[in-house]
Design a protein around this motif. Structure first.
Motif, PDB file in Angstrom:
ATOM      1  N   GLU A  64       0.820  -1.214   0.000  1.00 30.87           N
ATOM      2  CA  GLU A  64       0.000   0.000   0.000  1.00 30.87           C
ATOM      3  C   GLU A  64       0.852   1.263   0.000  1.00 30.87           C
ATOM      4  O   GLU A  64       0.431   2.288  -0.525  1.00 30.87           O
ATOM      5  N   SER A 108      -9.440   3.801   1.720  1.00 33.02           N
ATOM      6  CA  SER A 108      -9.101   2.529   1.060  1.00 33.02           C
ATOM      7  C   SER A 108      -7.801   1.951   1.635  1.00 33.02           C
ATOM      8  O   SER A 108      -7.435   0.831   1.317  1.00 33.02           O
ATOM      9  N   HIS A 109      -7.119   2.742   2.471  1.00 32.69           N
ATOM     10  CA  HIS A 109      -5.839   2.327   3.053  1.00 32.69           C
ATOM     11  C   HIS A 109      -4.844   1.927   1.978  1.00 32.69           C
ATOM     12  O   HIS A 109      -4.043   0.999   2.151  1.00 32.69           O
ATOM     13  N   THR A 110      -4.938   2.581   0.830  1.00 32.82           N
ATOM     14  CA  THR A 110      -3.997   2.306  -0.250  1.00 32.82           C
ATOM     15  C   THR A 110      -3.555   3.647  -0.831  1.00 32.82           C
ATOM     16  O   THR A 110      -4.172   4.681  -0.572  1.00 32.82           O
ATOM     17  N   HIS A 147     -10.668  -1.044   1.756  1.00 32.29           N
ATOM     18  CA  HIS A 147      -9.538  -1.731   1.115  1.00 32.29           C
ATOM     19  C   HIS A 147     -10.071  -2.922   0.311  1.00 32.29           C
ATOM     20  O   HIS A 147     -10.875  -3.703   0.811  1.00 32.29           O
ATOM     21  N   ASN A 196     -13.727   0.747   6.293  1.00 32.57           N
ATOM     22  CA  ASN A 196     -12.542   0.248   5.573  1.00 32.57           C
ATOM     23  C   ASN A 196     -12.939  -0.181   4.154  1.00 32.57           C
ATOM     24  O   ASN A 196     -13.717  -1.102   3.961  1.00 32.57           O
TER      25      ASN A 196
END
Ligand code: RUQ
Ligand code: CUA
Length: 658
Positions: free
Chosen positions: A92, A299-301, A526, A524
């Motif tokens: 990520e 998206s934690h990316t 992701h 979340n």
């Protein structure tokens, strides 16, 4: 180096080199006042008054200290990979380090700017610069994590950066090294500097809602070195000031050849005028390539996008855009006082500090009090813009901050001291030794309209005998002074990480309550998140194996994984199911050519692993999370290529042995 100097046979070389090295302050024993300990004592469990954001120099990171205790609270990875937090190692975060040169996992971070509203620190973001592969980064002060990294085209080193305007309209970046622009043929002899090398100043617009940056325009300038800069404020809002050295346009042995001119320049840039020219279509589109990387906490990316055009305004062709003010001997810092009227410039090799007046500068421009031009840009007469000079301030002035009570304090690199002087009458009122050779200094809000003039910190370049010996290198030292009285009093030494250049500080109560404690699991987004153990699975897509994995005190799901074959790429997508403050879980697998993962509550992060041999590989949580942390572990079985072992992943349900 030595041979070269003698070969050059220049007496001035030796003189100069001797002159700019530091000398020890006369009294190496400081009188520490008896109440110093009480002034820096923050009782266990109590909070500090200020957050201090300190550049990490060649560590590429930003550290956060509590003031007055000097406690290290956090190291925020920015331009450098940080195995402690998986930064630049997790799938990520890898794209955050993308540039047009590919992945660049290190930089030299020099300057720190807190975002501002009405000229005061507002606690939304911190901006920092990458000096080597020109980049800007923005750190979000809700998460204390790097949210964005923007590469700067047409630049050869981003030093005079990331200084900002009084409402964070722009972050600027002036190139330290002039170079041929990206769309020009750069395959030219280096000694054609004067003809082919250009400078650029990048104006990066900041979106006030989400903080996102993008290059609004660049200004092409004559080839010189831009060192530092500051935005005007109050009456001078709308202007930017840059210190320039190497106006000699030397391309070799700069220590001599760029120190010849008696005066270099401060460049004053009317950025409101630049906006008008931009609107009127006076900019020219230039082909470039630069990376723009953003991290999403939803998206934690991260995403990395390449852009291929910038608009460039020409400082020579567009009238009233840029002016030069002569400034003695290779100016380093340029600092604007809280009222916005005075510009203080510190010439490394000068024996005085010139203070310019903004209103005089404007009058000089109106009355055309020019002494000529430099590469087509008007040079204002020194006297016409000068308010006055601070006489005999000390040796090697570098940087100045303001205490909000009408005083300025300047660091003296060569004479190893900090010197306080009055802005109105330019008289020196106090000087105190520091150990040794200060570069930057910092007063909380000391570059803003409202400095908090209680503390001052000197960030020193040389430590020597101040700390217990630790081999050839010692940690750089910061020294905290109480400046609430007439005399500045040294009250604490503390080590820093990497080499601190600039730093800023803000009252803790301006940000502590906005700091987030967890990421909400239900938010979340992701693509490989598992929001509960029931969603965990192991999926094969040709030679790629995706392990949807969760962590909660005190087990990993799945913790027994079989069916991995040599030739596979395994992606462990770990979601931390905790919804409790300060309960990260970590993840590591034996033999991974990688850092660990450190996953915050509610977040998903991915570790890529390419097994290199057949066997059983332990996996475990790296962060001591509970009394049963040592039990938070498991195994991965790796079989030969082409093996028929079934792909399974489970926790707590034992399959019968084959
Ligand atoms: S610098 S020590 Cu890179 Cu700001 Cu003056
Ligand atoms: Cu989870 Cu240790």
């Amino acid at each position: 180096m030595k041979t070269l100097k003698y070969l050059m046979g220049a007496v001035s070389v030796a003189l100069l080199a001797g002159g700019i090295q530091s000398c020890k302050p006369k009294s190496a024993d400081t009188a520490i006042s008896g109440d110093a300990a009480a002034k820096t004592y923050v009782a266990p469990g109590k909070y500090d008054e200020f957050y201090n954001f300190v550049s990490g120099g060649f560590s590429g990171q930003l550290s956060v200290y509590g003031i007055p205790s000097g406690r290290l609270l956090r190291v925020i990875p920015v331009f450098s990979q940080d195995p402690e937090k998986g930064w630049g190692f997790s799938e990520e975060t890898k794209p955050m380090l993308n540039t047009s040169h590919g992945s660049v996992p290190w930089d030299d971070l020099h300057h720190v700017q807190l975002s501002k509203t009405n000229g005061e620190n507002d606690g939304r973001w911190v901006f920092v610069n990458g000096n080597n592969t020109p980049r800007l980064a923005r750190i979000d002060l809700k998460t204390f994590r790097t949210a964005e990294i923007l590469e700067l085209p047409n630049s050869g080193g981003n030093h005079s950066s990331p200084f900002i305007t009084e409402n964070t309209e722009y972050v600027v970046a002036g190139t330290r090294f002039s170079v041929p622009l990206d769309d020009a043929d750069g395959d030219v002899p280096i000694n054609t500097y004067k003809k082919n090398f250009k400078g650029t100043l990048s104006f990066v617009r900041v979106d006030q809602k989400d903080g996102n940056m993008d290059i609004a325009f660049q200004i092409e300038t004559p080839g010189v070195n831009f060192d530092l800069s500051r935005a005007g404020k109050g009456p001078s809002h709308g202007w930017f000031f840059f210190s320039c050295y190497n106006t000699e346009q030397a391309n070799t042995l700069l220590e001599v050849n760029a120190s010849k001119n008696d005066k270099d320049f401060i460049m004053a840039v009317n950025w409101k005028k630049a906006e008008e020219y931009l609107k009127a279509g006076k900019g020219k589109k230039v082909k470039v390539k630069y990376a723009h990387n953003k991290y999403s906490e939803v998206s934690h990316t991260s995403s990395s996008e390449f852009k291929n055009e910038v608009i460039v305004l020409n400082s020579k062709e567009l009238k009233d855009l840029c002016y030069f003010i002569p400034c003695p001997k290779s100016p380093h810092g340029i600092d604007i006082d809280p009222t916005g009227e005075y510009m203080v410039s510190s010439g490394k090799l000068a024996a005085l500090i010139p203070v310019f007046s903004f209103s005089k500068m404007i009058k000089a421009i109106e009355s055309k009090s020019f002494e000529g031009d430099y590469s087509g840009i008007p040079v204002i007469k020194y006297e016409a813009a000068l308010y006055g000079e601070v006489q005999k301030p000390g040796l090697g002035p570098l940087h100045t901050e303001f205490d909000g009570r009408g005083n300025a304090v300047t660091t003296m690199f060569v004479s190893s001291e900090i010197v306080k002087w009055n802005i109105k009458d330019l008289k020196v009122i106090d000087r105190q030794p520091v150990y040794y050779s200060p570069g930057h200094l910092m007063i909380p809000g000391g570059d803003s309209k409202k400095p908090d003039g209680k503390y001052l910190i000197a960030y020193n370049k040389i430590t020597k005998d101040r700390y217990l010996p630790t081999g050839p290198e010692l940690a750089q030292s910061a020294q905290l002074f109480d400046i609430s009285g007439d005399k500045m009093k040294l009250i604490l030494d503390f080590p820093t990480i990497g080499e601190p250049h600039y730093a800023q500080a803000i009252r803790a109560d301006k940000i502590k309550d906005q700091s987030i404690k967890i990421f909400k699991l239900e938010e979340n987004k992701h693509p490989y998140a598992s929001k509960g153990e029931a969603q965990t699975k192991v999926m094969r897509d040709k030679n790629k194996v995706h392990v949807y994995m969760t962590a909660i005190r005190s087990h990993l799901t799945p913790d027994n994984i079989e069916g991995i074959r040599i030739g596979d790429e395994v992606y462990f997508h770990l979601t931390n199911l905790e919804q409790d403050w300060d309960v990260p879980h970590g993840f590591a697998v034996k033999g991974a050519n990688n850092g660990e993962l450190l996953v915050m509550p509610g977040e998903t992060q991915t570790l890529k692993w390419v097994p290199d041999r057949v066997g059983i590989f332990p996996i475990y949580c790296t962060d001591f999370c509970s009394a049963l942390h040592q039990e938070m572990s498991g195994y991965v079985r790796v079989s030969p290529a082409g093996s028929k072992v079934a792909l399974i992943g489970n926790t707590g349900t034992n399959m019968p042995a084959e």
